[in-house]
Design an enzyme around this catalytic site. Structure first.
Site, PDB file in Angstrom:
ATOM      1  CB  SER A   1      -0.885   0.015   1.258  1.00 52.48           C
ATOM      2  OG  SER A   1      -1.547   1.261   1.397  1.00 52.48           O
TER       3      SER A   1
ATOM      4  CE1 TYR B   1      -4.511  -2.307   4.927  1.00 52.06           C
ATOM      5  CE2 TYR B   1      -3.536  -0.163   4.461  1.00 52.06           C
ATOM      6  CZ  TYR B   1      -4.152  -1.328   4.024  1.00 52.06           C
ATOM      7  OH  TYR B   1      -4.392  -1.510   2.688  1.00 52.06           O
TER       8      TYR B   1
END
Length: 253
Positions: A145, A158
């Site tokens: 990401s 995350y």
């Protein structure tokens, strides 16, 4: 002659019940691959298989929690039992985890997010690589990401997990390059997926996000899938250990 570069090949996609994983599974199928769809979401995974079959492709669904070694091992074993080989894999399964600042994060939420996003990616790599070593090569793409490269507020686990996926990708790429296994990662920016929808419930969230994207729009899952498929293709035969950002220019700033 076929114009389908993945004809005769087998692709495994985790987190393929929706979003980027579903788009990736469909894209591999469109280019001729037989596809193994894996997810914890059974109804969504089976729907992805139906979409592939309705378009003339071949696919099976295997319910899999990537944070559990036995389930990942069984997933790869079932892939080989069904199709006889494993040529490419997209390790995409992930959760966003709780939305909370670092000091307020619970240990349970931290462990769950790391277990799915980082440990799960490692487990998939582990069992895919073990087979590809016997087979003589393959190509793997992990979904990291942009927040594995830059930080964001409220998603510490995350961010940590996706940063770990970036470095895991590089380490594994170096370890298995000489064995003919190419390992890369994509770093999606804001993309229209169920995960993004869950994160953008506050009024004005989308407007604020759009202001950070030079291309002025949120990406589509198909645009991330196109990068994944290219990285797995023979067109990318000299590419390994690469972290491909697909984010509309967000982190170039």
């Amino acid at each position: 002659m076929t114009n389908k570069p993945f004809a005769g090949k087998v692709a495994l996609v985790t987190g393929a019940a929706s979003g980027i994983g579903r788009a990736s599974a469909l894209a591999f199928a469109q280019q001729g691959a037989k596809v193994v769809v894996a997810d914890v979401n059974v109804s969504g995974g089976e729907e992805t298989v139906r979409m592939i079959v309705d378009n003339g492709g071949e696919a099976i669904f295997v319910a899999t929690d990537v944070s559990r070694a036995a389930e990942v091992e069984a997933l790869v074993r079932q892939t080989i039992a069904q199709f006889g080989r494993l040529d490419v894999a997209h390790n995409n399964a992930a959760i966003e985890g709780a939305l909370a600042p670092t000091a307020a994060y619970s240990e349970e939420d931290w462990d769950r997010t790391i277990n799915v996003n980082l440990k799960g990616t490692w487990l998939c790599l582990k069992y895919e690589i073990l087979h590809m070593l016997q087979q003589g090569g393959g190509a793997i793409v992990n979904t990291a990401s942009v927040v594995g490269l830059v930080g964001t507020i409220g998603l510490p686990a995350y961010c940590a997990a996706k940063g770990g996926v970036v470095q895991l990708t590089k380490a594994a790429a170096l370890e298995y390059a000489k064995a003919g296994i190419r390992i890369n990662a994509v770093c999606p920016g804001a993309t229209h997926t169920p995960m993004l929808n869950r994160l953008m419930v506050q009024p004005g969230a989308e407007t604020g996000m759009l202001a950070t994207i030079p291309l002025g729009r949120i990406g589509n899952p198909e645009e991330i899938a196109a990068a994944v498929v290219w990285l797995c293709s023979d067109a990318a035969s000299y590419v390994t250990g690469h972290i491909m950002v697909v984010d509309g220019g967000m982190i170039a700033q």
